[in-house]
Write an enzyme that holds these catalytic residues in place. Structure first.
Site, mmCIF file in Angstrom:
data_model
loop_
_atom_site.group_PDB
_atom_site.id
_atom_site.type_symbol
_atom_site.label_atom_id
_atom_site.label_comp_id
_atom_site.label_asym_id
_atom_site.label_seq_id
_atom_site.Cartn_x
_atom_site.Cartn_y
_atom_site.Cartn_z
ATOM 1 N N ASN A 60 66.373 -24.243 16.393
ATOM 2 C CA ASN A 60 66.557 -23.157 17.355
ATOM 3 C C ASN A 60 65.191 -22.696 17.852
ATOM 4 O O ASN A 60 64.613 -23.334 18.698
ATOM 5 C CB ASN A 60 67.374 -22.010 16.765
ATOM 6 N N ALA A 61 64.683 -21.559 17.362
ATOM 7 C CA ALA A 61 63.305 -21.115 17.646
ATOM 8 C C ALA A 61 63.027 -20.906 19.124
ATOM 9 O O ALA A 61 61.876 -20.820 19.531
ATOM 10 C CB ALA A 61 62.281 -22.099 17.059
ATOM 11 N N GLU B 293 70.685 -22.353 10.529
ATOM 12 C CA GLU B 293 71.702 -21.535 11.188
ATOM 13 C C GLU B 293 72.906 -22.376 11.637
ATOM 14 O O GLU B 293 73.210 -22.485 12.819
ATOM 15 C CB GLU B 293 71.091 -20.816 12.408
ATOM 16 N N GLU C 58 65.666 -15.047 7.886
ATOM 17 C CA GLU C 58 65.161 -14.439 9.114
ATOM 18 C C GLU C 58 65.660 -13.002 9.171
ATOM 19 O O GLU C 58 66.864 -12.766 9.214
ATOM 20 C CB GLU C 58 65.639 -15.197 10.357
#
Length: 1015
Positions: free
Chosen positions: A140-141, A209, A296
């Protein structure tokens, strides 16, 4: 592979020991008979570390920050961020590595230069920071495709059970084969840097995730097996994107992510969501035998194209008040492992970002994109020092939650207690986290209501206070309670020192157990004291500056350092390296025997005999104070001896000269000589595109085939090997009365496109939606009847979408994800003889970044360049000969819609031993143009003047030559005919700070131009 059946056997063994208190006494470890390490252990309270230098494991509170090396493409600056993390009291760093950057072509693994993670691991170890490795493959990021490389997006398949990703992120054979090279390569390097090998890595996350599902759980287990086969012996983990019970049993540690006030609400920074109340109950139901960990947790907020605000507002949104309220609530929920996303965000240079993200990835983090410290850094440091010094918080049970522990029902209190030491922590906040009113209250602690002597506790709106009781500190002292914030504790010359802080004017009260008599002496404050019934109680109001209190009695000597909040943020407690492999790690081999006050930053300190040597940075002339052993008689700052004096409270003091000014002299970019060349020769008559790639695929593996037109499929540029940056298409047809062209172009959110018939501008499209349709009529005289005509299309490739991102409102209402098209999804000619169902074009050609997957610039990597002519020719590179170009500045701009390239050079001669963050600033005025900023060959900024919000672009040392000549290149893509569309009104160079000290000299790795054959 750590299977669910093996995990279940461990769980059963834990449950057999009895209730939760008993679990805490039995540390779980990875089973050594299976080859897993026992150096990283855990139970239902927290992680523990046991190095070869230790006889017993030691609990740790994992206080971590997220930091991506590829978003700071200057490896020599990686230690700078690590040093700032260590100085802030963090003990860990989490990072993503980037599959798409390291594996840009099927069968090619690039782990050199900025992709070489070994210097990153070495710098973490040098700083004394543990590392959480999160290599993906999917991360993702907010990066293109979540780091899935472009070539992998063409993997076929559209299964009903995985509607958002096709066969990606499943156990499909084609996808399984795609990640083997990357995972094996990265996992092998991670294995070499585990704690068992003397390295810093203590935890490895498998994927990112993700959700339960057919083929998906099996995929996670395949990844886990690959990591284990590569030699990973530390615990593995997964992070659930929410409270969804995903992948609970597939790895050792189950964790979750949380952004409690939202990640994209920077535009409304004063609107908070309320505090979740389900975290602890969820964890205790799902995985109570492991530490409660947030891989996170909100360390900032994401900002998008066209936002009305910048990242400065995101930093306000998630500022110190947010940190106190929500980070304290993590502790209240039993969390003992937190990773704040982001600690340092960095830059989406080149084409790194996904379609919603602009160049800056500052994220409103504790450290800015320019590596400067913020008020969020200050608050994080104060909290981290507290956690580092108060070990009893690493193992607590919930005693009670509610509003009946104080005298004010508007105050919500969580009471935690260590079952072994009975230390208590009362975490107070207002019932509604968004309330702004000030509330007064007293707290019930055992049989006392505090403050006992005078005044009330004050809790500002959107604030929190942690009150510790029955807490041991130093070598032999005990605190009955403190209503002040505790920063840290240390022992100096046999005296236990407690450091506290609070807001000016607020009441604080401390109580200590005493013998039959005790003496209380407070310097500089009006106080009330009482020594009775074995207690010494000190009550005062905070005022500005530093004050001290001395409590002495039979077998006790306590010193309290009292500071207001602003002063406390200038306190530092550097780690003094001890013996052993991990001697520079707090609580393992390092010690914290001194307190340093005043500097902007303290990077490191050493203590040898009578000499304390400190390295750090200054932003102004500063009074340095050192609280430490009386044996210290010599203090050095950045290698220079200081002239010392002693303060009335016993600290050593000296004056540190800061920078000579608050700014430096920078060249005026407007006054430079600029060179200009056309960068769209493709629309010129007789342009030869014979060496371009033929866009002649009749089929595609994409689940999103073309809408209309044919017979060739142009919807997926990746089918032709182009995955990043600007893309050009040329469609040839014979002129026969056509009147217009209809195009549906897909480039991702916020993309733009322009089209020409031969050299006549047809129009442009720009906006939010990822696919746009337009019919453009031909200008009179533009069509060449009976001759070859060319439609030239320039479009953005804004990066690939992220997994799970569904985009509405595209033609046909189709769902889009990582494999969403980037290309021309529909094309036909309109006119008397035009028919969209028959072949109208004679051929199509495509061009993207030079070489596609076989790009030549192995230093700057595949994401640096797009397909503009200037990029393909190397106009952006140092050393390109522009001597025959026209002299023209970006403020003069273009004469008509198209693409121009502007080049210049400038010299910098900034002071040595200084850190001077530099940014390039475009005029903050709208216009239908897009510009790319290239500095010494690196694409460090995309300016979309009609979107914004970014007009300031940070460029780091190492890319910038601070002591020599720099090459600056700007591409200007004009999409309109108005004056504001054709030129860049201004471009300037600014510094955002001047700091003596800094990270030290940074070299350049900016290869110069070499001849690229014209395409």
């Amino acid at each position: 592979m750590f299977s669910s059946s093996r995990l279940l056997s461990v769980i059963c063994a834990v449950l057999a020991v009895g209730p939760k208190h008993a679990i805490g006494a039995h540390i779980l470890s990875l089973r050594t008979d299976d080859g897993y390490t026992s150096q990283v252990q855990w139970d239902g309270h927290s992680f523990s570390i046991q190095t070869p230098d230790q006889s017993t494991p030691r609990r740790i509170f994992l206080q971590s920050g997220e930091y991506h090396p590829w978003r700071l493409p200057v490896p020599e600056l990686w230690p700078d961020v690590f040093q700032k993390a260590k100085a802030a009291g963090l003990n860990s760093i989490s990072f993503y590595s980037h599959w798409g950057m390291m594996n840009p072509k099927d069968g090619v693994l690039d782990m050199e230069g900025i992709n070489n993670l070994q210097p990153f691991f070495d710098a973490a170890k040098e700083a004394g920071l543990w590392v959480i490795a999160r290599p993906g493959p999917y991360i993702n990021a907010e990066t293109s495709g979540g780091a899935v490389p472009g070539w992998a997006t063409t993997i076929p398949g559209d299964p009903s059970w995985n509607p958002y990703n096709g066969e990606l992120r499943s156990n499909d054979t084609a996808f399984h084969n795609s990640w083997q090279l990357y995972v094996k390569g990265v996992a092998s390097l991670i294995a070499e840097n585990q704690i068992t090998e003397g390295g810093p890595i203590i935890l490895v996350q498998v994927e990112n995730e993700y959700y339960n599902g057919p083929g998906q759980n099996e995929y996670i287990l395949e990844l886990q097996s690959a990591f284990r086969d590569a030699g990973i012996v530390v615990p593995t983990s997964v992070n659930d994107p929410g409270l969804f019970r995903n992948l609970v049993n597939e790895t050792n540690i189950y964790t979750i992510d949380a952004y409690p006030i939202g990640i994209s609400a920077c535009a409304t920074p004063h609107t908070w969501r309320d505090i979740p109340t389900t975290w602890r109950p969820y964890h205790e139901t799902v995985m109570p035998e492991t530490p409660f960990m947030f891989t996170e947790f909100q360390g900032g907020a994401f900002n998008a194209w066209a936002s009305p605000v910048t990242y400065d507002t995101c930093r306000e949104f998630t500022g110190p008040n947010f940190q106190r309220v929500f980070y304290h609530q993590l502790w209240a929920q039993g969390v003992t492992a937190s990773n704040f996303y982001m600690f340092f965000g960095g830059t989406n240079w080149g084409q790194v970002s996904y379609p919603m993200a602009y160049t800056s990835y500052d994220y409103g983090a504790a450290i800015t994109e320019s590596r400067e410290l913020t008020t969020k850094y200050d608050e994080l440091k104060l909290q981290s020092f507290f956690l580092r010094s108060v070990h009893d918080l690493y193992k607590t049970d919930l005693i009670v939650n509610g509003t009946n522990l104080t005298t004010n029902p508007s105050i919500y209190t969580t009471w935690l207690q260590n079952p072994d030491t009975h230390t208590s922590f009362y975490i107070t906040r207002q019932v509604n986290a968004s309330w702004d009113d000030v509330r007064n209250y007293k707290l019930h602690i055992d049989d006392a209501t505090v403050p006992q002597l005078d005044g009330d506790l004050i809790l500002n709106g959107r604030d929190s206070r942690v009150i510790a009781a029955n807490m041991a500190f130093g070598n032999k002292s005990k605190l009955l309670y403190s209503t002040a914030h505790i920063m840290t504790a240390l022992t100096v010359d046999g005296t236990d020192v407690l450091v506290i802080y609070g807001d000016v004017g607020q009441t604080a009260e401390l109580a200590f157990p005493t013998g039959s008599s005790a003496s209380v002496k407070v310097e500089g404050l009006s106080v009330k004291t009482r020594v009775v019934r074995g207690q010494a109680v000190v009550n005062f109001k905070f005022s500005s500056g530093i004050h001290t209190a001395q409590i002495t009695g039979t077998n006790m000597a306590i010193k309290v350092i009292i500071a207001d909040y602003a002063t406390a943020t200038t306190f530092w407690q550097p780690i003094i390296t001890g013996q052993g492999t991990f001697g520079n790690y707090a609580d393992i081999g390092g010690t914290t025997p001194v307190l340093v006050v005043g500097p902007y930053l303290v990077r490191n300190a050493t203590l040898h005999d009578q000499t304390l040597s400190i390295t750090g940075d200054l932003n102004r002339t500063t009074t340095l104070q050192v609280f430490g052993p009386s044996s210290i008689n010599r203090v050095q700052w950045n290698g220079q001896d200081l002239k010392l004096s002693k303060t009335m409270w016993g600290s050593l003091s000296a004056t540190l000269p800061g920078p000579t000014g608050t700014s430096v002299s920078l060249p005026s970019l407007e006054d430079l000589t600029w060179k200009f060349a056309d960068s769209l020769p493709e629309i010129k008559d007789k342009y030869d595109d014979s060496k371009w790639v033929d866009a002649d695929h009749m089929t595609t593996t994409s689940k999103f085939p073309r809408y209309y037109g044919g017979p060739w499929n142009l919807s997926v540029a990746s089918d032709y090997g182009y995955h990043v940056g600007n893309i050009l298409w040329r469609g040839h047809f014979n002129g026969a009365g056509q009147k217009a062209v209809n195009l549906s172009i897909s480039g991702g959110h916020n993309f733009a496109a322009s089209a020409w018939l031969n050299d006549a501008f047809l129009g442009a499209m720009e906006g939010f939606v990822p696919t746009q349709n337009a019919s453009w009529p031909y200008p009179d005289g533009a069509l060449k009847e009976g001759d070859d005509n060319v439609i030239t299309i320039l479009q953005d490739h804004m990066g690939f979408n992220l997994a799970g991102q569904i985009v509405c409102c595209t033609p046909g209402g189709r769902q889009r994800d990582i494999q969403s098209p980037r290309g021309i999804e529909g094309y036909y000619l309109l006119g008397e003889d035009a028919n969209p169902n028959v072949t109208q074009f004679s051929s199509w050609k495509i061009q993207g970044n030079f070489g596609g997957e076989d790009y030549p610039d192995k230093t700057r990597k595949i994401f640096n360049e797009g397909g503009l002519f200037g990029e393909r020719m190397g106009y952006h590179l140092p050393g390109f000969d522009d001597s025959k170009w026209e002299t023209r500045s970006p403020s003069k701009g273009l004469d008509a819609p198209g693409v121009g390239w502007f080049r210049t050079t400038f010299d910098l001669d900034l002071p040595e031993n200084h850190d001077v963050p530099i940014s390039f600033v475009f005029a903050d005025t709208p216009g239908a143009y897009r510009a790319q900023l290239y500095v010494n060959g690196w694409q460090m900024g995309k300016r979309a003047a009609n979107l914004g919000p970014q007009n300031i672009f940070v460029v780091q040392p190492g890319i910038l030559n601070l002591h020599g000549t720099n090459t600056l290149a700007v591409s200007l893509w004009s999409m309109g005919t108005a004056p504001e569309d054709l030129a860049i009104p201004s471009l300037e160079l600014i510094s955002t700070g001047v700091y003596t000290g800094g990270p030290g000299p940074v070299s350049q790795d900016n290869p110069s131009w070499t001849d690229r054959q014209a395409w």
